[in-house]
Scaffold this active site. Sequence first.
Site, mmCIF file in Angstrom:
data_model
loop_
_atom_site.group_PDB
_atom_site.id
_atom_site.type_symbol
_atom_site.label_atom_id
_atom_site.label_comp_id
_atom_site.label_asym_id
_atom_site.label_seq_id
_atom_site.Cartn_x
_atom_site.Cartn_y
_atom_site.Cartn_z
ATOM 1 N N GLY A 12 2.422 -3.969 -5.097
ATOM 2 C CA GLY A 12 1.514 -2.925 -5.586
ATOM 3 C C GLY A 12 1.334 -2.969 -7.097
ATOM 4 O O GLY A 12 1.955 -3.786 -7.784
ATOM 5 N N HIS A 134 -8.233 11.652 -17.110
ATOM 6 C CA HIS A 134 -7.806 10.507 -16.290
ATOM 7 C C HIS A 134 -9.016 9.697 -15.868
ATOM 8 O O HIS A 134 -10.157 10.183 -15.882
ATOM 9 C CB HIS A 134 -7.050 10.987 -15.044
ATOM 10 N N LYS A 138 -8.790 8.908 -9.821
ATOM 11 C CA LYS A 138 -7.744 9.903 -9.534
ATOM 12 C C LYS A 138 -8.369 11.033 -8.726
ATOM 13 O O LYS A 138 -9.311 11.683 -9.178
ATOM 14 C CB LYS A 138 -7.145 10.444 -10.842
ATOM 15 N N GLY A 144 -0.138 16.123 -12.188
ATOM 16 C CA GLY A 144 1.230 16.642 -12.063
ATOM 17 C C GLY A 144 1.878 16.837 -13.426
ATOM 18 O O GLY A 144 2.610 17.801 -13.641
HETATM 19 P P1 NAP Z 1 -0.151 0.732 -4.841
HETATM 20 O O1 NAP Z 1 -0.771 -0.212 -5.812
HETATM 21 O O2 NAP Z 1 -0.930 1.162 -3.634
HETATM 22 O O3 NAP Z 1 1.221 0.032 -4.352
HETATM 23 C C1 NAP Z 1 2.036 0.508 -3.305
HETATM 24 C C2 NAP Z 1 2.660 -0.699 -2.634
HETATM 25 O O4 NAP Z 1 3.624 -0.247 -1.690
HETATM 26 C C3 NAP Z 1 1.629 -1.527 -1.855
HETATM 27 O O5 NAP Z 1 1.902 -2.894 -2.005
HETATM 28 C C4 NAP Z 1 1.872 -1.042 -0.423
HETATM 29 O O6 NAP Z 1 1.470 -1.982 0.559
HETATM 30 C C5 NAP Z 1 3.363 -0.864 -0.441
HETATM 31 N N1 NAP Z 1 3.873 -0.017 0.629
HETATM 32 C C6 NAP Z 1 3.261 0.996 1.271
HETATM 33 N N2 NAP Z 1 4.105 1.535 2.180
HETATM 34 C C7 NAP Z 1 5.256 0.840 2.089
HETATM 35 C C8 NAP Z 1 6.509 0.934 2.754
HETATM 36 N N3 NAP Z 1 6.734 1.820 3.716
HETATM 37 N N4 NAP Z 1 7.487 0.076 2.407
HETATM 38 C C9 NAP Z 1 7.291 -0.849 1.440
HETATM 39 N N5 NAP Z 1 6.114 -0.991 0.769
HETATM 40 C C10 NAP Z 1 5.124 -0.141 1.103
HETATM 41 O O7 NAP Z 1 0.321 2.060 -5.570
HETATM 42 P P2 NAP Z 1 0.796 2.215 -7.100
HETATM 43 O O8 NAP Z 1 -0.365 2.504 -7.984
HETATM 44 O O9 NAP Z 1 1.706 1.087 -7.432
HETATM 45 O O10 NAP Z 1 1.606 3.590 -7.011
HETATM 46 C C11 NAP Z 1 2.771 3.688 -6.192
HETATM 47 C C12 NAP Z 1 3.384 5.080 -6.363
HETATM 48 O O11 NAP Z 1 3.851 5.223 -7.711
HETATM 49 C C13 NAP Z 1 2.421 6.245 -6.140
HETATM 50 O O12 NAP Z 1 3.109 7.292 -5.468
HETATM 51 C C14 NAP Z 1 2.042 6.688 -7.545
HETATM 52 O O13 NAP Z 1 1.674 8.064 -7.630
HETATM 53 C C15 NAP Z 1 3.371 6.464 -8.236
HETATM 54 N N6 NAP Z 1 3.316 6.358 -9.707
HETATM 55 C C16 NAP Z 1 4.414 6.823 -10.373
HETATM 56 C C17 NAP Z 1 4.509 6.713 -11.727
HETATM 57 C C18 NAP Z 1 5.739 7.212 -12.431
HETATM 58 O O14 NAP Z 1 5.824 7.143 -13.666
HETATM 59 N N7 NAP Z 1 6.726 7.734 -11.694
HETATM 60 C C19 NAP Z 1 3.468 6.127 -12.450
HETATM 61 C C20 NAP Z 1 2.363 5.630 -11.763
HETATM 62 C C21 NAP Z 1 2.310 5.731 -10.379
HETATM 63 P P3 NAP Z 1 -0.001 -1.822 1.273
HETATM 64 O O15 NAP Z 1 -1.010 -1.849 0.170
HETATM 65 O O16 NAP Z 1 -0.053 -3.002 2.184
HETATM 66 O O17 NAP Z 1 0.048 -0.496 1.982
#
Ligand code: NAP
Length: 245
Positions: A12, A134, A138, A144
């Site tokens: 991701g 943003h 979004k 949040g």
């Molecule tokens: P993303 O690009 O959609 O990446 C998520 C990845 O996880 C994808 O490769 C997805 O595969 C995979 N995945 C989905 N379900 C899974 C499972 N059960 N087990 C293992 N892998 C799985 O999303 P992102 O932008 O990276 O964001 C991910 C999360 O981080 C979100 O909740 C976002 O809000 C959060 N976030 C947090 C911060 C922070 O500072 N804490 C900052 C930015 C984002 P598929 O595409 O094949 O489903």
Amino acid sequence: MTIRVLVNGAKGRMGSEAVKAVEADPELTLAGAADQGDDLPRAIAQAQAQVVVDFTTPQAAFPNAQAIVLAGARPVIGTTGFSEAEIARLEAMTAERGLGGVIAPNFAIGAVLMMRFAAEAARHLPHVEIIEIHHDHKADAPSGTAVKTAQLISQARGRAPAPKVNETELNPGARGTKDTGVPIHSVRLPGHVAHQMVVFGGTGESLTLRHDTIHRECFMPGVVLACKKVMTLDRLVYGLERLLF
Ligand code: NAP
């Protein structure tokens, strides 16, 4: 000895940044990478992972966190969407086993500092509003981070100052959302990533705190810090601020 880290959600947007950040840090070793469809407990065992970073989906985050702890590894979770009950359950599970853990809804160190400084300033300058901007992918508003900032300001300043006039919103929402007593104005535009301004007004002066997220890389110093600090904890903590202050 380096710390063995497995990244879950490695394909991701955030997970792929985390892979690069772990590989680049001399105190960490990328022991494994997992994604959708992989057997997480098996991947943890094969990698002999001590820490598992999770950036997946809100639906997967809680079951993943439980699986990480049951496998004897320490979760470092950036995935958003945990309920208070889920966090309490994970705190109990990690405390029973003496395992550290970190859940941080915002890993950007500058954003955490902005929130802390905003709360401090609100003690002296209680007139304050938040503008968050943003990208236009979004879906949810307000952000949040804006809500958390408003909550911290409310706690710090106590009672909101009385308005000078009886305001009339000619269009509902014109003065922002005010659930916490601190108005939040949400802007969604292409060409932006994630930005927040906390604008204070005083007598003949104003103060603006501004945080800009320019690239997802900005979250990685916080992720790397959490991977190291989690080894010294004996239970799960919520919020990057718990590691900084
Ligand atoms: P993303 O690009 O959609 O990446 C998520 C990845 O996880 C994808 O490769 C997805 O595969 C995979 N995945 C989905 N379900 C899974 C499972 N059960 N087990 C293992 N892998 C799985 O999303 P992102 O932008 O990276 O964001 C991910 C999360 O981080 C979100 O909740 C976002 O809000 C959060 N976030 C947090 C911060 C922070 O500072 N804490 C900052 C930015 C984002 P598929 O595409 O094949 O489903």
